[in-house]
Design a protein around this motif. Structure first.
Motif, PDB file in Angstrom:
ATOM      1  N   ASN A  77       0.368  10.235 -10.406  1.00  0.00           N
ATOM      2  CA  ASN A  77       1.290   9.443 -11.218  1.00  0.00           C
ATOM      3  C   ASN A  77       2.484   8.916 -10.426  1.00  0.00           C
ATOM      4  OD1 ASN A  77      -0.131   9.722 -13.668  1.00  0.00           O
ATOM      5  ND2 ASN A  77       0.718  11.773 -13.949  1.00  0.00           N
ATOM      6  N   ARG A  78       2.616   9.396  -9.179  1.00  0.00           N
ATOM      7  CA  ARG A  78       3.703   8.954  -8.329  1.00  0.00           C
ATOM      8  C   ARG A  78       3.179   7.978  -7.283  1.00  0.00           C
ATOM      9  NH1 ARG A  78       8.660   9.885  -9.985  1.00  0.00           N
ATOM     10  NH2 ARG A  78       9.423  10.185  -7.850  1.00  0.00           N
ATOM     11  N   ARG A  79       4.066   7.174  -6.747  1.00  0.00           N
ATOM     12  CA  ARG A  79       3.697   6.203  -5.717  1.00  0.00           C
ATOM     13  C   ARG A  79       3.826   6.840  -4.340  1.00  0.00           C
ATOM     14  NH1 ARG A  79       7.299   0.867  -5.335  1.00  0.00           N
ATOM     15  NH2 ARG A  79       8.844   2.490  -4.904  1.00  0.00           N
ATOM     16  N   ALA A  80       2.729   6.872  -3.596  1.00  0.00           N
ATOM     17  CA  ALA A  80       2.766   7.358  -2.211  1.00  0.00           C
ATOM     18  C   ALA A  80       2.964   6.170  -1.271  1.00  0.00           C
ATOM     19  CB  ALA A  80       1.476   8.102  -1.875  1.00  0.00           C
ATOM     20  N   TRP A  81       3.461   6.470  -0.081  1.00  0.00           N
ATOM     21  CA  TRP A  81       3.794   5.414   0.888  1.00  0.00           C
ATOM     22  C   TRP A  81       2.728   5.370   1.979  1.00  0.00           C
ATOM     23  CZ3 TRP A  81       9.390   7.687   1.356  1.00  0.00           C
ATOM     24  CH2 TRP A  81      10.053   7.504   0.144  1.00  0.00           C
ATOM     25  N   HIS A  82       1.618   4.747   1.687  1.00  0.00           N
ATOM     26  CA  HIS A  82       0.490   4.748   2.621  1.00  0.00           C
ATOM     27  C   HIS A  82      -0.024   3.357   2.985  1.00  0.00           C
ATOM     28  CE1 HIS A  82      -2.520   3.723  -0.520  1.00  0.00           C
ATOM     29  NE2 HIS A  82      -1.614   4.274  -1.311  1.00  0.00           N
ATOM     30  N   ALA A  83       0.184   2.372   2.117  1.00  0.00           N
ATOM     31  CA  ALA A  83      -0.421   1.052   2.322  1.00  0.00           C
ATOM     32  C   ALA A  83       0.476   0.093   3.092  1.00  0.00           C
ATOM     33  CB  ALA A  83      -0.795   0.434   0.970  1.00  0.00           C
ATOM     34  N   GLY A  84       1.778   0.177   2.875  1.00  0.00           N
ATOM     35  CA  GLY A  84       2.704  -0.724   3.555  1.00  0.00           C
ATOM     36  C   GLY A  84       2.517  -2.169   3.130  1.00  0.00           C
ATOM     37  N   ASP A  85       2.813  -3.078   4.034  1.00  0.00           N
ATOM     38  CA  ASP A  85       2.652  -4.511   3.786  1.00  0.00           C
ATOM     39  C   ASP A  85       1.160  -4.796   3.656  1.00  0.00           C
ATOM     40  OD1 ASP A  85       2.774  -7.236   3.604  1.00  0.00           O
ATOM     41  OD2 ASP A  85       3.744  -7.558   5.540  1.00  0.00           O
ATOM     42  N   SER A  86       0.702  -5.077   2.450  1.00  0.00           N
ATOM     43  CA  SER A  86      -0.739  -5.142   2.183  1.00  0.00           C
ATOM     44  C   SER A  86      -1.027  -6.146   1.075  1.00  0.00           C
ATOM     45  CB  SER A  86      -1.253  -3.749   1.771  1.00  0.00           C
ATOM     46  OG  SER A  86      -0.456  -3.215   0.723  1.00  0.00           O
ATOM     47  N   GLN A  87      -2.292  -6.572   1.035  1.00  0.00           N
ATOM     48  CA  GLN A  87      -2.706  -7.506  -0.018  1.00  0.00           C
ATOM     49  C   GLN A  87      -4.211  -7.407  -0.226  1.00  0.00           C
ATOM     50  OE1 GLN A  87      -1.152 -11.491   0.350  1.00  0.00           O
ATOM     51  NE2 GLN A  87      -2.627 -12.354  -1.075  1.00  0.00           N
ATOM     52  N   SER A  89      -7.120  -9.057  -3.277  1.00  0.00           N
ATOM     53  CA  SER A  89      -7.417  -9.753  -4.541  1.00  0.00           C
ATOM     54  C   SER A  89      -6.157 -10.298  -5.210  1.00  0.00           C
ATOM     55  CB  SER A  89      -8.163  -8.825  -5.511  1.00  0.00           C
ATOM     56  OG  SER A  89      -9.427  -8.485  -4.991  1.00  0.00           O
ATOM     57  N   GLY A  90      -5.253 -10.811  -4.404  1.00  0.00           N
ATOM     58  CA  GLY A  90      -4.040 -11.427  -4.930  1.00  0.00           C
ATOM     59  C   GLY A  90      -2.900 -10.467  -5.196  1.00  0.00           C
ATOM     60  N   ARG A  91      -3.169  -9.157  -5.172  1.00  0.00           N
ATOM     61  CA  ARG A  91      -2.103  -8.171  -5.363  1.00  0.00           C
ATOM     62  C   ARG A  91      -1.471  -7.832  -4.018  1.00  0.00           C
ATOM     63  NH1 ARG A  91      -2.200  -5.106 -10.296  1.00  0.00           N
ATOM     64  NH2 ARG A  91      -3.967  -5.664 -11.618  1.00  0.00           N
ATOM     65  N   THR A  92      -0.160  -7.673  -4.003  1.00  0.00           N
ATOM     66  CA  THR A  92       0.548  -7.371  -2.769  1.00  0.00           C
ATOM     67  C   THR A  92       1.218  -6.004  -2.851  1.00  0.00           C
ATOM     68  OG1 THR A  92       2.539  -8.506  -3.571  1.00  0.00           O
ATOM     69  CG2 THR A  92       0.957  -9.814  -2.299  1.00  0.00           C
ATOM     70  N   TRP A  93       1.586  -5.465  -1.680  1.00  0.00           N
ATOM     71  CA  TRP A  93       2.283  -4.189  -1.588  1.00  0.00           C
ATOM     72  C   TRP A  93       1.610  -3.149  -2.496  1.00  0.00           C
ATOM     73  CZ3 TRP A  93       5.714  -3.488   2.229  1.00  0.00           C
ATOM     74  CH2 TRP A  93       6.233  -4.633   2.834  1.00  0.00           C
ATOM     75  N   LEU A  94       0.431  -2.724  -2.069  1.00  0.00           N
ATOM     76  CA  LEU A  94      -0.465  -1.948  -2.927  1.00  0.00           C
ATOM     77  C   LEU A  94      -0.066  -0.494  -3.151  1.00  0.00           C
ATOM     78  CD1 LEU A  94      -3.973  -3.259  -1.823  1.00  0.00           C
ATOM     79  CD2 LEU A  94      -2.442  -4.121  -3.587  1.00  0.00           C
ATOM     80  N   ASN A  95       1.013  -0.042  -2.552  1.00  0.00           N
ATOM     81  CA  ASN A  95       1.456   1.325  -2.842  1.00  0.00           C
ATOM     82  C   ASN A  95       1.591   1.572  -4.343  1.00  0.00           C
ATOM     83  OD1 ASN A  95       1.605   2.269  -0.221  1.00  0.00           O
ATOM     84  ND2 ASN A  95       3.776   1.812   0.034  1.00  0.00           N
ATOM     85  N   ALA A  96       2.076   0.562  -5.055  1.00  0.00           N
ATOM     86  CA  ALA A  96       2.370   0.736  -6.483  1.00  0.00           C
ATOM     87  C   ALA A  96       1.115   0.795  -7.344  1.00  0.00           C
ATOM     88  CB  ALA A  96       3.273  -0.401  -6.971  1.00  0.00           C
ATOM     89  N   THR A  97      -0.023   0.321  -6.837  1.00  0.00           N
ATOM     90  CA  THR A  97      -1.227   0.232  -7.664  1.00  0.00           C
ATOM     91  C   THR A  97      -2.424   0.948  -7.045  1.00  0.00           C
ATOM     92  OG1 THR A  97      -1.733  -1.903  -6.633  1.00  0.00           O
ATOM     93  CG2 THR A  97      -0.565  -1.948  -8.741  1.00  0.00           C
ATOM     94  N   SER A  98      -2.187   1.863  -6.140  1.00  0.00           N
ATOM     95  CA  SER A  98      -3.319   2.487  -5.450  1.00  0.00           C
ATOM     96  C   SER A  98      -3.111   3.976  -5.255  1.00  0.00           C
ATOM     97  CB  SER A  98      -3.535   1.826  -4.083  1.00  0.00           C
ATOM     98  OG  SER A  98      -2.443   2.090  -3.218  1.00  0.00           O
ATOM     99  N   ILE A  99      -4.227   4.644  -4.999  1.00  0.00           N
ATOM    100  CA  ILE A  99      -4.230   6.022  -4.535  1.00  0.00           C
ATOM    101  C   ILE A  99      -4.627   6.002  -3.067  1.00  0.00           C
ATOM    102  CG2 ILE A  99      -5.527   8.201  -4.649  1.00  0.00           C
ATOM    103  CD1 ILE A  99      -5.568   7.893  -7.665  1.00  0.00           C
ATOM    104  N   GLY A 100      -3.854   6.674  -2.241  1.00  0.00           N
ATOM    105  CA  GLY A 100      -4.142   6.723  -0.815  1.00  0.00           C
ATOM    106  C   GLY A 100      -4.830   8.021  -0.433  1.00  0.00           C
TER     107      GLY A 100
END
Length: 259
Positions: A77-87, A89-100
């Motif tokens: 449920n928390r945002r981890a800092w693993h993706a960084g500057d990322s994109q 399918s049109g979504r950017t900065w994927l930390n907020a929408t992903s599990i690392g």
């Protein structure tokens, strides 16, 4: 005045006395998790744990090699800092929408001739990853298009999980989409006679989800995205050069994506 000050202090302390009615629940929602991003740590287990439990970089899970222990480092449920500057399918900065998911693997060492010598993956580690992926996908109602590598979402700066990572094994488990072999063979015959343009390659990569220039020029940024695609689906050769087999795999996959 004293009454207003008391109310303010109670609100700050979280004891405002506000009553919330939970008897109505909307059906219009889904999980914040839209993607699962796979990484290698490029270090051993002690160093990986040290880095991932600090205050600079983190991931939700870390999978060791032998034994293949799963460490949960950040609540889903928390945002981890693993993706960084990322994109993707049109979504950017994927930390907020992903599990690392980080996996202990040194990645590569540079050989005497400057070539990359990649570390192999243990069967036990991949078996454990598959169980974890199936659990996460089921709980968050994710599709096979949701699992990506760090090199997919940041192809200009990342290469993990690398060309030896067994993506096709994940495909056999139904976890990711894979180009249909019959479709690839059919398209390969066509593209062997006439190669599509660079702009076509860029458009197909974009359909799948990659962030890629679409100006029709074979620049370094486009080569990097092509190399990321090849590393995943055709790891025997990932030089970033457009060729008939890459074109056939791209079209087979993009057609499956857009049914």
């Amino acid at each position: 005045m004293k009454y207003l000050a008391l109310i303010f202090l109670l609100m700050l302390s979280g004891c405002s006395g506000l009553k919330i009615d939970d008897s109505y629940q909307s059906e219009g929602h889904d999980s914040r998790v839209q993607f699962i991003v796979l990484h290698y740590t490029a270090s051993d287990l002690p160093r990986s744990l040290q880095l991932l439990t600090g205050d600079q970089v983190s991931s939700h899970y870390l999978i060791a090699e032998q034994p293949a222990t799963v460490y949960r480092l950040v609540d889903e449920n928390r945002r981890a800092w693993h993706a960084g500057d990322s994109q993707w399918s049109g979504r950017t900065w994927l930390n907020a929408t992903s599990i690392g998911i980080e996996m202990v693997n040194r990645g590569y060492i540079t050989g005497p001739d400057g070539e990359k010598v990649w570390q192999t993956w243990s069967d036990q580690q991949i078996d454990t990853l598959i169980v974890l992926l199936k659990d996460i996908m089921q709980r968050h109602n994710l599709t096979p298009a949701s699992i990506v590598g760090h090199s997919d979402i940041a192809p200009q700066r990342k290469v993990d999980p690398g060309p030896l990572f067994p993506w096709q094994r994940l495909a056999h488990e139904g976890l990711i989409d894979w180009p249909n072999p019959q479709a690839v063979a059919f398209y390969l015959t066509e593209f062997s006679q006439q190669m599509p343009s660079v702009e076509w390659f860029q458009q197909q990569l974009a359909k799948i989800g990659y962030a890629v220039p679409e100006h029709g020029e074979l620049d370094q940024a486009t080569r990097n995205v092509l190399a990321a695609f090849q590393m995943k689906y055709r790891p025997q050769r990932y030089d970033g050069e457009p060729d008939a087999q890459t074109a056939a795999m791209l079209l087979a996959l993009s057609t499956q994506f857009n049914r």
